[in-house]
Design an enzyme around this catalytic site. Structure first.
Site, PDB file in Angstrom:
ATOM      1  N   GLY A  54       0.801  -1.210   0.000  1.00 23.22           N
ATOM      2  CA  GLY A  54       0.000   0.000   0.000  1.00 23.22           C
ATOM      3  C   GLY A  54       0.839   1.267   0.000  1.00 23.22           C
ATOM      4  O   GLY A  54       1.972   1.282   0.477  1.00 23.22           O
ATOM      5  N   GLY A  56       1.770   5.127   1.208  1.00 25.48           N
ATOM      6  CA  GLY A  56       1.912   5.648   2.563  1.00 25.48           C
ATOM      7  C   GLY A  56       3.203   5.253   3.226  1.00 25.48           C
ATOM      8  O   GLY A  56       3.516   5.743   4.316  1.00 25.48           O
ATOM      9  N   HIS A  57       3.971   4.338   2.574  1.00 26.84           N
ATOM     10  CA  HIS A  57       5.243   3.880   3.134  1.00 26.84           C
ATOM     11  C   HIS A  57       6.441   4.448   2.373  1.00 26.84           C
ATOM     12  O   HIS A  57       7.562   3.979   2.547  1.00 26.84           O
ATOM     13  CB  HIS A  57       5.316   2.356   3.092  1.00 26.84           C
ATOM     14  CG  HIS A  57       4.167   1.668   3.743  1.00 26.84           C
ATOM     15  ND1 HIS A  57       3.751   1.985   5.015  1.00 26.84           N
ATOM     16  CD2 HIS A  57       3.344   0.681   3.301  1.00 26.84           C
ATOM     17  CE1 HIS A  57       2.704   1.218   5.328  1.00 26.84           C
ATOM     18  NE2 HIS A  57       2.446   0.432   4.300  1.00 26.84           N
ATOM     19  N   LYS A 105       5.601  -8.429   2.273  1.00 29.53           N
ATOM     20  CA  LYS A 105       5.472  -8.167   3.698  1.00 29.53           C
ATOM     21  C   LYS A 105       4.353  -9.035   4.263  1.00 29.53           C
ATOM     22  O   LYS A 105       3.334  -9.260   3.610  1.00 29.53           O
ATOM     23  CB  LYS A 105       5.180  -6.690   3.952  1.00 29.53           C
ATOM     24  CG  LYS A 105       6.271  -5.754   3.432  1.00 29.53           C
ATOM     25  CD  LYS A 105       6.073  -4.314   3.857  1.00 29.53           C
ATOM     26  CE  LYS A 105       4.782  -3.702   3.381  1.00 29.53           C
ATOM     27  NZ  LYS A 105       4.675  -3.672   1.888  1.00 29.53           N
ATOM     28  N   ASP A 110      -1.612  -8.667   1.566  1.00 29.52           N
ATOM     29  CA  ASP A 110      -0.458  -8.784   0.680  1.00 29.52           C
ATOM     30  C   ASP A 110      -0.184 -10.245   0.346  1.00 29.52           C
ATOM     31  O   ASP A 110       0.052 -10.595  -0.821  1.00 29.52           O
ATOM     32  CB  ASP A 110       0.781  -8.166   1.335  1.00 29.52           C
ATOM     33  CG  ASP A 110       0.754  -6.645   1.346  1.00 29.52           C
ATOM     34  OD1 ASP A 110      -0.277  -6.066   0.964  1.00 29.52           O
ATOM     35  OD2 ASP A 110       1.762  -6.040   1.728  1.00 29.52           O
ATOM     36  N   HIS A 215       1.084   0.819   9.533  1.00 28.94           N
ATOM     37  CA  HIS A 215      -0.220   1.120   8.949  1.00 28.94           C
ATOM     38  C   HIS A 215      -1.085   1.961   9.877  1.00 28.94           C
ATOM     39  O   HIS A 215      -2.307   1.959   9.754  1.00 28.94           O
ATOM     40  CB  HIS A 215      -0.959  -0.176   8.597  1.00 28.94           C
ATOM     41  CG  HIS A 215      -0.304  -0.941   7.488  1.00 28.94           C
ATOM     42  ND1 HIS A 215       0.599  -1.950   7.720  1.00 28.94           N
ATOM     43  CD2 HIS A 215      -0.414  -0.823   6.147  1.00 28.94           C
ATOM     44  CE1 HIS A 215       1.022  -2.433   6.561  1.00 28.94           C
ATOM     45  NE2 HIS A 215       0.425  -1.767   5.592  1.00 28.94           N
TER      46      HIS A 215
END
Length: 329
Positions: A54, A56-57, A105, A110, A215
């Site tokens: 996702g 945001g990382h 991950k 995932d 997250h």
């Protein structure tokens, strides 16, 4: 909440376009289904390395596409797994006849979507699962989360593939690095997911959240805020209990910012971590400090340790040329 965006719905797509444009000498964007590939040609029969997760990382994962690291990255919406068709199409795009390694991950979405994507693809493939978050026990029902150690796995497997290692060897190296890497994080604030417009959890001014993931989820314990030395010791002790490095063991020490922690504080934590390991006779052979695996705007850090030997040091030192990690090129 103040954020830079045009609309919440367009934020991800416009951001990933910006990544590709800013690094067009290295990266190429396939918009639908969305994945990023490297522009430079690769050697014949090179194993392809693909990761994703996702948004945001950032810079994980698109920032690590390039020579010596990933061949493709599949980004999802904020904190949301990419879809199987992204992995399938990315694999078919970058497969060079030697197969594909998926670096995944350890999150349920995932794992499931990468497995489906691999099954949908005609490419020979193998997966390396990263589960380096030692804040959770090994027998935790959902398993340990994959966090900042993912970067370490991507770098070393990418180097092995660039050097001509075959699919089985890349898989073996990836599993070995994943098994000898441990991470743990702490947050001083939560992050704010744009679509929610509010923090994912609340902390008082004198509190910290120990054992957070990436997250925006809470950690394992809300604790009274300590000094940098105290916080670092808690995290390093947890890592030490898990990896059990002996005196003379060489390590890679990675201090990672979670999005809103300034470099001054990150380097302070690194110095404290150095003192912790040096007092135990552990040798800090390689280091990395900075924002590499973030949780949007979370104020916090994580510490990652990887046990090293001659082979892994050589793989870490191998040339890499990506948007956010580069040396030797």
């Amino acid at each position: 909440m103040k954020k830079f965006y045009n609309t919440i719905d367009s934020l991800f797509n416009e951001s990933i376009k910006g990544v590709a444009k800013a690094h067009s000498d290295i990266l190429k964007l396939n918009p639908d289904p969305c994945f990023i590939t490297r522009t430079a040609p690769v050697a014949a029969n090179k194993v392809a390395i693909i990761s994703g997760g996702g948004a945001g990382h950032e810079p994980l994962h698109a920032g690590f596409v390039g020579k010596g690291m990933l061949d493709a990255a599949c980004p999802g919406q904020t904190f949301t797994s990419p879809t199987p068709d992204q992995m399938m199409m990315a694999a078919e795009e970058v497969n060079n006849g030697a197969g594909v390694i998926f670096i995944v991950k350890n999150y349920a979405g995932d794992i499931m979507n990468f497995e489906i994507g691999a099954e949908m693809s005609d490419c020979e493939s193998a997966s390396v699962i990263v589960a380096d978050d030692v804040s959770l026990p090994k027998d935790h029902p959902i398993g340990r989360r994959g966090v900042a150690g993912t970067l370490i796995v991507e770098k070393m497997v990418g180097a092995a593939a660039e050097n001509g290692a075959d699919l089985a060897t890349c898989k073996t190296i990836g599993d070995r690095v994943a098994d000898t890497t441990a991470s743990m994080g702490v947050a001083l604030t939560s992050c704010t997911i744009p679509a929610l417009s509010e923090p994912t959890f609340e902390l008082a001014e004198n509190e910290m959240e120990m054992g957070v993931g990436i997250h925006g989820e809470r950690g394992i314990e809300t604790m009274k805020l300590g000094t940098a030395k105290e916080i670092t010791a808690i995290i390093c002790k947890k890592i030490e209990d898990d990896l059990k490095p002996q005196k003379g063991q060489r390590i890679l020490l990675h201090v990672n910012g979670l999005g809103a922690t300034p470099p001054m504080e990150q380097y302070l934590v690194f110095d404290e971590a150095c003192q912790y390991w040096e007092e135990r006779g552990v040798i800090i052979e390689r280091s990395l400090v900075g924002d590499y695996t973030t949780a949007l705007d979370m104020a916090g850090i994580s510490i990652t340790v990887t046990l090293l030997d001659d082979e892994l040091i050589e793989l870490w030192d191998a040339p890499v040329h990506t948007a956010n990690l580069r040396w030797g090129c």
